[in-house]
Design an enzyme around this catalytic site. Structure first.
Site, short mmCIF file in Angstrom:
data_model
loop_
_atom_site.label_atom_id
_atom_site.label_comp_id
_atom_site.label_asym_id
_atom_site.label_seq_id
_atom_site.Cartn_x
_atom_site.Cartn_y
_atom_site.Cartn_z
CE LYS A 219 8.88 -2.34 5.69
NZ LYS A 219 8.49 -2.36 4.34
CE LYS B 185 3.18 -6.69 8.52
NZ LYS B 185 3.33 -5.84 7.69
CE LYS C 118 6.39 -8.14 0.98
NZ LYS C 118 5.45 -7.74 0.00
P1 TYM Z 1 2.72 -4.84 1.04
O1 TYM Z 1 3.56 -5.28 -0.12
O2 TYM Z 1 3.65 -4.74 2.20
O3 TYM Z 1 1.54 -5.84 1.26
C1 TYM Z 1 0.62 -6.02 0.19
C2 TYM Z 1 -0.93 -5.95 1.16
O4 TYM Z 1 -0.97 -7.15 1.73
C3 TYM Z 1 -1.36 -6.64 3.07
N1 TYM Z 1 -0.74 -7.60 4.07
C4 TYM Z 1 -1.39 -8.19 5.27
N2 TYM Z 1 -2.71 -8.17 5.39
C5 TYM Z 1 -3.12 -9.11 6.51
N3 TYM Z 1 -2.42 -9.60 7.38
C6 TYM Z 1 -0.96 -9.43 7.03
N4 TYM Z 1 -0.26 -10.22 7.98
C7 TYM Z 1 -0.33 -8.81 6.00
N5 TYM Z 1 0.81 -8.41 5.49
C8 TYM Z 1 0.65 -7.56 4.48
C9 TYM Z 1 -0.90 -5.12 3.22
O5 TYM Z 1 -1.84 -4.55 4.07
C10 TYM Z 1 -1.13 -4.79 1.67
O6 TYM Z 1 -2.50 -4.33 1.55
N6 TYM Z 1 2.63 0.11 0.73
C11 TYM Z 1 2.10 -1.27 0.06
C12 TYM Z 1 2.05 -1.34 -1.24
C13 TYM Z 1 1.39 -0.38 -1.80
C14 TYM Z 1 0.03 0.46 -2.05
C15 TYM Z 1 -0.12 1.46 -3.00
C16 TYM Z 1 -1.10 -0.29 -1.70
C17 TYM Z 1 2.20 0.67 -2.61
N7 TYM Z 1 1.33 1.70 -3.16
C18 TYM Z 1 -1.16 2.04 -3.26
C19 TYM Z 1 -2.32 0.17 -1.91
C20 TYM Z 1 -2.37 1.43 -2.74
C21 TYM Z 1 3.03 -2.33 0.72
O7 TYM Z 1 3.96 -2.37 0.87
O8 TYM Z 1 2.09 -3.39 0.92
#
Ligand code: TYM
Length: 334
Positions: A116, A198, A201
């Site tokens: 990032k 990957k 969004k």
């Molecule tokens: P975020 O918002 O980027 O993504 C949310 C969840 O979706 C999964 N994910 C994917 N899985 C498979 N293929 C993909 N292309 C893909 N893109 C996203 C991510 O692995 C995630 O599980 N830091 C985290 C949010 C967070 C969180 C937490 C998660 C904040 N605090 C505490 C668990 C526990 C995040 O940015 O996810």
């Protein structure tokens, strides 16, 4: 909520961009699958979302859109605690403390930060750097046993475990050291336009992902135009990243294993496979979209869910902060 002896499960998604099929297969699907046997907390992590600039009006709208999608996908707010991170001040409080037990070197090694910050280069915020510490606070506050996430969050989970163990070693048992749940299929869905990166969004090209709210014809056209590998056979393998990615989506949505999919499309080309996959995705999204539209129109119910969720989350997280403050030697306020 009555006393609950099920393992505690916590996870969250940033309310930025559009909720898409990668989130569903990597995270949401497993939240729903694990919901009955776990005491669940599901967050909308708006504090994390502001590590990149957000339009305030859009962020406000998206939080409710995402909440309605959580429910439409099968999260039951009468069984699980669903809340917005910024509604629960203990997250920021514990994050500060944990910042004092996390090393710059550890944060600098985080793959997601490196990626990032390379994209942003100028004005990389301290928030982006400290992002995994807030995530550790989210998890450790609730003494979580299990954290279901996609592959890209695994490193952040490992750091969370390291921070918890470090604090426990210094001050005695304070935090439960959480386990990560990564699904065997669907943990890393790749871009439809570039199977080496990957599905994201925040990808500027919306053709690289299928959003959960994409209308049927858009889904069909995105899958039809998804890049494919050279060759024509529907076979899973490292040398065929594009078709393997599409097969992963197919498999995750139907439960069919790769050998069964290969057998079904033997002697047929990519076009037949993609046409079927498009219909599978459209039919999978249809009931979610129907439920979403019904739920999203009831703003007062959505607000009530978040109010209940914030109250429950705050009550559950306070004892952890109190314990941490006491161990650190902070004198009690009263
Ligand atoms: P975020 O918002 O980027 O993504 C949310 C969840 O979706 C999964 N994910 C994917 N899985 C498979 N293929 C993909 N292309 C893909 N893109 C996203 C991510 O692995 C995630 O599980 N830091 C985290 C949010 C967070 C969180 C937490 C998660 C904040 N605090 C505490 C668990 C526990 C995040 O940015 O996810």
């Amino acid at each position: 909520m009555p006393a609950d002896h099920r393992p505690i499960l916590l996870s969250g998604i940033q309310p930025s961009g559009e909720l898409m099929i990668g989130h569903y297969l990597g995270a949401l699907k497993n939240w729903v699958g694990l919901q009955a046997d776990h005491d669940c907390l599901f967050m909308l992590v708006d504090l994390h979302a502001i590590t990149v600039r957000q339009d305030p009006a859009e962020l406000r709208r998206r939080c409710l859109d995402f909440l309605a999608l959580y429910v439409a996908c099968g999260i039951d707010p009468s069984h699980s605690t669903v809340f917005v991170q910024s509604h629960v001040p203990t997250h920021a409080e514990l994050a500060w403390v944990l910042n004092c037990f996390t090393y710059m070197g550890e944060l600098g090694r985080m793959t997601q930060f490196k990626e990032k910050s390379q994209k942003q280069e100028l004005n990389v915020s301290a928030g982006l750097f400290n992002y995994p510490v807030l995530m550790a606070a989210d998890i450790l506050l609730y003494q979580s046993h299990l954290v279901p996430v996609g592959e890209d969050q695994k490193q952040h989970l490992e750091l969370t475990r390291d921070i918890a163990m470090r604090f426990n070693n210094l001050y005695g048992e304070t935090f439960r050291v959480p386990e990560c749940f990564i699904p065997p299929v669907g943990a890393r869905i790749m871009s439809l336009q570039d199977p080496t990166s990957k599905m994201s969004k925040s990808d500027p090209n919306p053709r690289s992902y299928v959003a959960l709210l994409d209308p049927p014809d858009l889904v069909r056209s995105k899958i039809k135009k998804a890049v494919t590998d050279s060759g024509t056979e529907v076979v899973f393998g490292n040398d065929r990243p594009a078709v393997s990615n599409l097969m992963t989506i197919y498999s995750s949505l139907t439960g069919h294993g790769f050998p069964a999919i290969e057998e079904r499309y033997q002697g047929k080309g990519y076009a037949d496979f993609k046409a079927d996959l498009a219909e599978i995705v459209v039919e999978f999204l249809r009931p979610i979209q129907d439920r979403y539209h019904a739920i999203r129109s009831d703003k007062s119910e959505l607000t009530a869910i978040l109010k209940r969720g914030a109250e429950a989350a705050l009550a559950r997280s306070r004892p952890t902060v109190a314990k941490v403050y006491k161990k650190l030697g902070f004198i009690a306020a009263s």
